[in-house]
Enzyme design. Structure first.
Site, PDB file in Angstrom:
ATOM      1  N   GLN A 248       0.854  -1.192   0.000  1.00  0.00           N
ATOM      2  CA  GLN A 248       0.000   0.000   0.000  1.00  0.00           C
ATOM      3  C   GLN A 248       0.888   1.240   0.000  1.00  0.00           C
ATOM      4  OE1 GLN A 248      -2.099  -1.629   3.461  1.00  0.00           O
ATOM      5  NE2 GLN A 248      -4.038  -1.167   2.454  1.00  0.00           N
ATOM      6  N   ARG A 278     -16.843   7.063   2.943  1.00  0.00           N
ATOM      7  CA  ARG A 278     -15.989   6.884   4.116  1.00  0.00           C
ATOM      8  C   ARG A 278     -14.543   7.173   3.729  1.00  0.00           C
ATOM      9  NH1 ARG A 278     -12.780   2.582   5.952  1.00  0.00           N
ATOM     10  NH2 ARG A 278     -12.795   2.123   8.190  1.00  0.00           N
ATOM     11  N   ASP A 280     -11.072   6.772   4.286  1.00  0.00           N
ATOM     12  CA  ASP A 280     -10.256   5.815   5.020  1.00  0.00           C
ATOM     13  C   ASP A 280      -8.894   6.417   5.369  1.00  0.00           C
ATOM     14  OD1 ASP A 280      -9.710   2.949   5.861  1.00  0.00           O
ATOM     15  OD2 ASP A 280      -8.108   3.245   4.397  1.00  0.00           O
ATOM     16  N   GLU A 322     -12.905   8.391   8.950  1.00  0.00           N
ATOM     17  CA  GLU A 322     -12.398   7.170   9.584  1.00  0.00           C
ATOM     18  C   GLU A 322     -11.114   7.561  10.310  1.00  0.00           C
ATOM     19  OE1 GLU A 322     -10.102   3.528  10.203  1.00  0.00           O
ATOM     20  OE2 GLU A 322      -9.603   4.873   8.545  1.00  0.00           O
ATOM     21  N   HIS A 391     -15.375  -4.075  11.068  1.00  0.00           N
ATOM     22  CA  HIS A 391     -14.568  -5.115  10.427  1.00  0.00           C
ATOM     23  C   HIS A 391     -13.153  -5.158  10.993  1.00  0.00           C
ATOM     24  CE1 HIS A 391     -13.055  -1.530   8.512  1.00  0.00           C
ATOM     25  NE2 HIS A 391     -12.070  -2.222   7.979  1.00  0.00           N
TER      26      HIS A 391
END
Length: 644
Positions: A248, A278, A280, A322, A391
């Protein structure tokens, strides 16, 4: 008055013309936001070098708006007229992985009646766009922002689903992985091929000098599986910043082209019919040597810039922060000072989530009360996502000063909470796992399904009916709190059935190194089929939640336009708060202890609850009885009380 309020005012005053010509209202919104957009843009990208990029941004925004479907433009205007629609007491959410819920997007569409039966009308779909085939952080390693991964179906399947969802008044939330892409993203591929333009889209360096300088003050996100914050790329012969996993790559927002391209990706997602986006890992958006590279002022300016641009193009679409950060920092993502109300409309109430788990472990509410009363209040136009788990893992983001003030040692207290949930204490009912424990500082997080963490798994193993009953009560109590506290309640799929930990991840090559998959189970449709024919823990939890959701939707005092008033109880096992819209008052009482607890009628009187009146529990309809001037709450009992 923030920018959203100004747009509502314009829409109401020019409504007839706006309906005839939506372009007219877009131009008004853009002109109203333009000074803020300009100020934010040039605060990040100095005007003397970047004026050409500002003109490029404005031209792209015109094209982004032109590509928005007329049906979505009309929905934008309806939402402008309705005010802060996202603060309604009628919203109840569920978070799910599409493939683990029911195979694919078409399978999800087939289950819309299931959501309707429970009362859910807000869906957070976990990432469904293309991602690497192996490890991909549950889809948060992004290969594309708006192309659907074939395992879920086609883009047409998704567009059909979003239309069906709108027809059913279902609100949809999807993720926008704003901090990083995968190393297979088209920009990363071009960077690997040697293109300097796309290498500048990421933080890339020819040697370790600058990476070492960054890492002196940057905390590690995944110290066990991905230590450090940089990864060596053989293809580029350079080091690239990777705050999360090695695959990432962090985007370099000091490059204005990156912002413009990412805004384009954001709007394309909105134009697919997504209502809530959202953001992130938004705390990480701006990096600076000598800092933690988290929660920096420039990150807030960047988020506000995204918001001001999106608001002009698609004012019916809102942003969720988030930001799983310290309690005092979460509030900042609504916007402060001149940016108040102009960053994200919604944020995760991660503090409430972590504090609820703390109260379950300690059976006490002192830290819960102190934290909720002493952190700054959110802006009036913002709202929370309230949840008991998601999650992800459960972090212990408590304020150390608050822990000390109630007489505990912060390090020892966190160690106790980890012991209770994740280290297999013999006397603890919880069955969870430790996630990303860092022996350097003793920090760790917790994974596990709500049911397993609250004792249901262990009780079933022991075939102990009393403990099963207690676990069910705890599950309903925590969900009752998030359903009544100010904000949007979000249930994780499976928790409405009491689904247990899924240990199958240990045998799967792409999951075995990430034990968060223990709390991402396949949906139990066999249990759903038996809900109305047998009495099980699943049916008891489902019916209990359904009952509370139905009651919530009738109680306008639960809308987040009305205050949540915390009443610290003299009984430290109890959590008490009040919802009040002037016409209706509801007191929410929860007992976190396994023994009955009591409140004296004089204290009830002091918070406005008049014992001489008939006190009714709105969940069950039962009249409460006060004996010997005491109101008794049974073990893990949860009440919504009103007086007639």
């Amino acid at each position: 008055m923030n920018q959203a309020a100004l747009h509502r005012l314009m829409a109401s005053k020019r409504l007839k013309k706006a309906v005839d010509d939506p372009q007219y209202l877009f131009e008004l919104r853009l002109s109203t936001n333009l000074s803020l957009i300009s100020s934010l843009f040039f605060s990040l990208y100095p005007k003397d070098k970047n004026e050409v990029f500002f003109h490029k941004l404005l031209n792209r925004m015109e094209k982004m708006y032109a590509n928005r479907d007329i049906a979505l433009k009309k929905l934008d205007l309806e939402r402008l007229r309705s005010g802060n629609w996202y603060q309604s007491n009628e919203l109840v959410g569920m978070q799910l992985y599409v493939d683990r819920f029911n195979k694919d997007i078409k399978g999800l569409r087939q289950k819309l009646p299931y959501f309707e039966e429970l009362g859910v009308n807000f869906l957070h779909l976990m990432p469904i766009t293309t991602r690497p085939s192996g490890e991909n952080d549950g889809g948060y390693a992004v290969n594309n922002y708006h192309e659907i991964d074939s395992k879920y179906g086609t883009k047409k399947d998704f567009l059909d689903f979003t239309k069906k969802a709108r027809d059913n008044n279902m609100v949809l939330m999807l993720d926008f992985v704003v901090n990083h892409t995968s190393d297979e993203f088209e920009w990363a591929k071009k960077a690997k091929a040697g293109d300097p333009k796309f290498q500048s889209y990421y933080y890339t360096y020819p040697d370790r000098k600058i990476p070492d300088a960054f890492e002196k003050t940057m905390p590690e996100v995944f110290p066990e599986s991905a230590p450090g914050s940089f990864t060596y790329s053989k293809e580029m012969n350079k080091w690239v910043m990777t705050c999360f996993n090695t695959y990432q790559w962090d985007l370099n927002y000091t490059n204005p082209d990156v912002f413009i391209e990412m805004l384009d990706n954001l709007v394309k997602l909105a134009n697919m019919g997504v209502d809530v986006i959202r953001f992130d890992a938004l705390a990480f958006l701006w990096k600076k040597i000598g800092t933690s590279s988290q929660n920096l002022p420039e990150a807030h300016q960047l988020i506000a810039l995204f918001r001001m641009c999106l608001q002009a193009i698609a004012p019916g679409v809102i942003l969720l922060a988030e930001a799983i950060v310290a309690p005092r920092n979460i509030i900042k993502y609504f916007g402060e000072g001149t940016l108040e109300g102009n960053e994200c409309e919604v944020a995760y109430n991660a503090s409430l989530m972590a504090l609820l788990w703390n109260s379950v472990a300690t059976k006490k509410t002192a830290l819960l009360h102190k934290s909720l009363l002493e952190i700054p209040t959110k802006p009036i136009d913002g709202t929370w996502i309230n949840y008991i788990r998601c999650h992800d893992d459960i972090g212990l983001g408590y304020d150390d000063d608050f822990i000390r003030e109630i007489g505990w040692s912060p390090a020892e207290h966190r160690s106790f909470v980890l012991d209770y949930y994740a280290r297999g204490l013999e006397w603890s009912p919880a069955k969870g796992l430790m996630f990303m424990y860092n022996p350097k500082n003793g920090d760790g997080r917790i994974t596990g399904s709500a049911a397993s963490l609250l004792g249901l798994e262990k009780a079933l193993e022991e075939k102990n009916g009393h403990k099963v009953n207690q676990a069910v009560k705890k599950i309903l109590m925590l969900h009752g709190i998030i359903l009544s506290y100010g904000g949007i309640p979000l249930i994780y799929a499976g928790d409405e059935l009491g689904t247990l930990n899924d240990y199958s991840f240990e045998t799967q090559s792409d999951h075995k190194n990430d034990n968060r998959w223990v709390n991402r189970p396949m949906h139990d449709w066999d249990a759903v089929a038996k809900l109305n024919t047998t009495t099980t823990h699943s049916s008891e939890i489902f019916k209990g939640l359904k009952q509370m959701i139905l009651a919530r939707k009738k109680l306008t005092c639960f809308a987040d336009t009305h205050p949540t008033i915390i009443h610290p109880s003299p009984n430290t096992h109890l959590f008490v708060f009040e919802r009040n819209n002037g016409a209706t008052k509801v007191w929410v009482l929860s007992n976190f202890d396994e023994q009955p607890q009591f409140l004296h009628s004089s204290w009830l009187f002091s918070i406005g609850m008049l014992p001489k009146n008939e006190l009714v529990d709105l969940i069950t309809g039962n009249v409460l009885v006060i004996k010997n001037n005491l109101l008794e709450l049974n073990a893990y009992q949860h009440l919504w009380i009103t007086g007639t």
